[in-house]
Design an enzyme around this catalytic site. Sequence first.
Site, PDB file in Angstrom:
ATOM      1  N   LYS A  59       0.844  -1.205   0.000  1.00  0.00           N
ATOM      2  CA  LYS A  59       0.000   0.000   0.000  1.00  0.00           C
ATOM      3  C   LYS A  59       0.874   1.248   0.000  1.00  0.00           C
ATOM      4  O   LYS A  59       2.095   1.145   0.194  1.00  0.00           O
ATOM      5  CB  LYS A  59      -0.921  -0.035   1.226  1.00  0.00           C
ATOM      6  CG  LYS A  59      -0.152  -0.060   2.541  1.00  0.00           C
ATOM      7  CD  LYS A  59      -1.068  -0.247   3.752  1.00  0.00           C
ATOM      8  CE  LYS A  59      -0.229  -0.465   4.994  1.00  0.00           C
ATOM      9  NZ  LYS A  59      -1.047  -0.597   6.209  1.00  0.00           N
ATOM     10  N   TYR A 281      16.630  29.938   9.440  1.00  0.00           N
ATOM     11  CA  TYR A 281      15.444  30.614   9.960  1.00  0.00           C
ATOM     12  C   TYR A 281      15.457  30.637  11.484  1.00  0.00           C
ATOM     13  O   TYR A 281      15.848  29.667  12.136  1.00  0.00           O
ATOM     14  CB  TYR A 281      14.170  29.913   9.466  1.00  0.00           C
ATOM     15  CG  TYR A 281      13.934  30.154   7.993  1.00  0.00           C
ATOM     16  CD1 TYR A 281      13.651  31.429   7.504  1.00  0.00           C
ATOM     17  CD2 TYR A 281      14.024  29.113   7.077  1.00  0.00           C
ATOM     18  CE1 TYR A 281      13.440  31.653   6.150  1.00  0.00           C
ATOM     19  CE2 TYR A 281      13.815  29.318   5.720  1.00  0.00           C
ATOM     20  CZ  TYR A 281      13.526  30.602   5.269  1.00  0.00           C
ATOM     21  OH  TYR A 281      13.329  30.819   3.931  1.00  0.00           O
ATOM     22  N   MET A 329      12.406  24.640   3.573  1.00  0.00           N
ATOM     23  CA  MET A 329      11.602  23.994   2.537  1.00  0.00           C
ATOM     24  C   MET A 329      12.470  23.293   1.491  1.00  0.00           C
ATOM     25  O   MET A 329      12.156  22.192   1.049  1.00  0.00           O
ATOM     26  CB  MET A 329      10.690  25.029   1.869  1.00  0.00           C
ATOM     27  CG  MET A 329       9.661  24.406   0.951  1.00  0.00           C
ATOM     28  SD  MET A 329       8.588  25.618   0.156  1.00  0.00           S
ATOM     29  CE  MET A 329       7.507  26.076   1.487  1.00  0.00           C
TER      30      MET A 329
HETATM   31  C1  LIG Z   1      -0.160  -1.753   6.700  1.00  0.00           C
HETATM   32  C2  LIG Z   1      -0.769  -3.024   7.106  1.00  0.00           C
HETATM   33  C3  LIG Z   1       0.043  -4.167   7.301  1.00  0.00           C
HETATM   34  C4  LIG Z   1       1.547  -4.142   7.205  1.00  0.00           C
HETATM   35  O1  LIG Z   1       2.088  -3.754   8.430  1.00  0.00           O
HETATM   36  P1  LIG Z   1       3.681  -3.655   8.679  1.00  0.00           P
HETATM   37  O2  LIG Z   1       3.754  -3.230  10.096  1.00  0.00           O
HETATM   38  O3  LIG Z   1       4.206  -2.611   7.750  1.00  0.00           O
HETATM   39  O4  LIG Z   1       4.249  -4.982   8.425  1.00  0.00           O
HETATM   40  C5  LIG Z   1      -0.596  -5.350   7.613  1.00  0.00           C
HETATM   41  N1  LIG Z   1      -1.933  -5.424   7.736  1.00  0.00           N
HETATM   42  C6  LIG Z   1      -2.735  -4.357   7.578  1.00  0.00           C
HETATM   43  C7  LIG Z   1      -4.197  -4.510   7.742  1.00  0.00           C
HETATM   44  C8  LIG Z   1      -2.177  -3.120   7.276  1.00  0.00           C
HETATM   45  O5  LIG Z   1      -2.973  -2.058   7.142  1.00  0.00           O
END
Ligand SMILES: *Cc1c(COP(=O)(O)O)cnc(C)c1O
Length: 386
Positions: A59, A281, A329
Amino acid sequence: MPDDTSTCVDHENANASSSLASPVALINARAIKHNIARLRQLLACDQRARAPRIWAVAKADAYGHTLEHAYPGLCHADGLAVLTLHEVRRCRALGWAGPILAMSPQLTHAALNDPCLYPLHLIIDHDEQLAQLASLNLPFAPHAWVRFRGRLSHAGFDHVSYRAAYALLHAALQEGRLAGLGHLQHYADAEDAGQLQQERQAFQALIAGMPGPVCTENSAALLSDPAAAAATDWVRSGIALYGISPLHGLSGHDLGLRPAMVLQAPVYGVHMLQAGEFLGYHSLFQATRETRVGLVRCGYADGYPRGLTAGCEVMVGGRKATIIGRVSMDTLTIDLSDHPEIGPNAIVTMWGTSELPIETVASQASTIPAQLCTALTERVPRVAIA
Ligand SMILES: *Cc1c(COP(=O)(O)O)cnc(C)c1O
């Protein structure tokens, strides 16, 4: 045997960085392949005939590494896990023909009536989805995973509704409308051995008497207790695949993992500050001696954390240099007083080597590595390295 990534990328030899004008994130798919093999090795510790299969969690564009560049490594897993059906299509476009787990899918007939999505696994975590699934009339049968809300209490069924959801889905399985049905939980405290133990036990008690494969382990759970993870059927690992430790006090290197991303940027200017002069800054830094300042073309608009405290480090010319002044930035400023050989166009590494792991930078910035790598902005091209 050549050790392809022992210190990940040798920045002096990486072609992509021989002349940089702006920051770049070098992505090493072979490190991801290595990390998957490492997880398999850990999961094989148990004497079970069949070790759990691995969902490679991809993801957030493969945790900021980009699906495209991570894919040659991720494809060594047994399945890919993403949030949406749109991401499922992106995985198919890359050539993945194996299972894909959609963790937050849209369940309409129009969205699911596409043969290219299958074999497709769906997380089912609320009542509305049960009704939606029941009303589908698809020529393909997806796999379903019922998600327990658990201690995390994000999406998922509670103790009572879990049983009812399972019963409905089990009927759909027997009617052939589902290809499989499993149990799924996502831990709230996988980094804490005691809490994790409790969460595991509560889930075991919940699903007793309801047959089906179990998928509960994320990277932290798997790495902290591989034997317990090996007793499940599928693990879902994200952060570890990218070579990053989710466990406090341990680096990816300590766990036998290799970083898949190196963030680099060029020095674009060098000048001297006299004792007493200010830098940056809000005059955060005041020189107490003559100080040679390097201007590095990397700032918070690239995703580098602004909140870094004084004393954080980067690597340049194979050695560490200290950040001084406020990260802005477009620029961060480093102390080159002890690096007389470093001048404009030198390549600075912000994270991703064994000397400077992203875990260290994250803890100095009071955040976690996953936030750093997913926060890199579009201004930072991701470049694949062999
Ligand atoms: C993001 C996610 C994972 C992966 O988790 P990690 O800690 O990066 O291994 C697993 N299951 C779900 C439902 C997630 O949202």
